[in-house]
Design a protein around this motif. Structure first.
Motif, PDB file in Angstrom:
ATOM      1  N   ARG A 172      51.363  92.869  10.177  1.00  0.00           N
ATOM      2  CA  ARG A 172      50.837  93.984  10.973  1.00  0.00           C
ATOM      3  C   ARG A 172      50.723  93.583  12.443  1.00  0.00           C
ATOM      4  NH1 ARG A 172      45.466  96.334   8.362  1.00  0.00           N
ATOM      5  NH2 ARG A 172      45.482  97.380  10.402  1.00  0.00           N
TER       6      ARG A 172
ATOM      7  N   SER B 232      55.752  96.777  18.846  1.00  0.00           N
ATOM      8  CA  SER B 232      55.455  98.120  19.351  1.00  0.00           C
ATOM      9  C   SER B 232      55.056  98.057  20.831  1.00  0.00           C
ATOM     10  CB  SER B 232      54.321  98.734  18.530  1.00  0.00           C
ATOM     11  OG  SER B 232      53.955  99.992  19.046  1.00  0.00           O
ATOM     12  N   ARG B 233      54.249  97.060  21.186  1.00  0.00           N
ATOM     13  CA  ARG B 233      53.822  96.931  22.586  1.00  0.00           C
ATOM     14  C   ARG B 233      54.994  96.541  23.481  1.00  0.00           C
ATOM     15  NH1 ARG B 233      47.684  94.790  23.214  1.00  0.00           N
ATOM     16  NH2 ARG B 233      46.767  95.979  21.492  1.00  0.00           N
TER      17      ARG B 233
ATOM     18  N   ASP C   7      54.175  93.705  13.915  1.00  0.00           N
ATOM     19  CA  ASP C   7      54.546  95.103  14.176  1.00  0.00           C
ATOM     20  C   ASP C   7      53.892  95.599  15.462  1.00  0.00           C
ATOM     21  OD1 ASP C   7      56.088  95.222  11.905  1.00  0.00           O
ATOM     22  OD2 ASP C   7      54.548  96.175  10.670  1.00  0.00           O
ATOM     23  N   GLU C   8      52.618  95.228  15.658  1.00  0.00           N
ATOM     24  CA  GLU C   8      51.900  95.648  16.858  1.00  0.00           C
ATOM     25  C   GLU C   8      52.514  95.014  18.105  1.00  0.00           C
ATOM     26  OE1 GLU C   8      49.099  97.379  19.429  1.00  0.00           O
ATOM     27  OE2 GLU C   8      49.666  97.855  17.361  1.00  0.00           O
TER      28      GLU C   8
END
Length: 214
Positions: free
Chosen positions: A46, A53-54, A49-50
């Motif tokens: 997770r 995404s950033r 993924d973060e």
């Protein structure tokens, strides 16, 4: 002005290297703790993924996967092909596939002509591993085509349909073979950047598909 630009560039590279090392350590530690802390791997995933995404939102054209920050392709390719491919390669069984695929991308980023060759090597490694794991390898195979035949064989349950085998063989004939042999008196084979990207993305799509089936 040049000095401040150099300092900013160095600062950014150091920060990115630290991010890379931190996430690499976190992934390794999560795998070590997986049996004692079942949620460890999921929580780190997770966080990855973060991070990605950033990076996308910041339009930095970077993507983190399996210990490395590398240049990202288009967003659809990253989310539909690249990210699922890296996810299935986290098992140590696929270590050679992971390494060869990373080499392909690194060489493509450096605009080296052998990038597609490494992508084909990664795909061939995946095919060989599946053939070996299923007990279909005979030891008499002389190349990728023979291992593909093992996966297509009706006696082995048609892991791949014949038309899929034909597509895979064509990939090796046109992408891997020209780069795997001396050019002799002919001009060395060369792929355009678009063809190289296609070769790498196709290899990733096939690897993801084959690993999921296995």
């Amino acid at each position: 002005m040049e000095g401040s630009s150099w300092a900013a560039d160095t600062f950014l590279k150091m920060r990115l290297s630290l991010v890379e090392l931190l996430f690499r350590f976190a992934e390794e530690r999560a795998r070590e703790l997986a049996s004692a802390v079942p949620d460890a791997v999921r929580l780190v995933a997770r966080a990855v993924d973060e991070l990605n995404s950033r990076l996308r939102h910041a339009r930095m054209d970077l993507h983190y996967h399996n210990g490395l920050l590398q240049f990202a392709r288009d967003e659809l390719t990253e989310t539909r092909t690249a990210e699922p491919c890296w996810a299935v390669l986290q098992d140590s069984k696929w270590a050679n596939v992971d390494r060869e695929l990373k080499e392909a991308i690194e060489h493509a980023d450096a605009q080296r002509q052998d990038a597609a060759f490494h992508a084909a090597k990664a795909l061939e490694s995946a095919i060989k591993i599946i053939s070996d794991d299923r007990g279909w390898s005979t030891g008499r195979e002389r190349g990728a085509a023979n291992y593909i035949d093992n996966l297509v064989s009706q006696q082995n349950g048609r892991f791949l349909a014949p038309w899929e085998g034909d597509m895979l063989k064509a990939y090796f004939v046109h992408v891997r073979n020209p780069h795997g042999h001396g050019a002799g008196s002919q001009r060395p084979p060369a792929l355009t950047p678009h063809q190289t990207s296609w070769a790498i993305e196709t290899a990733m799509a096939w690897i993801k598909n084959l690993v999921h089936r296995s």
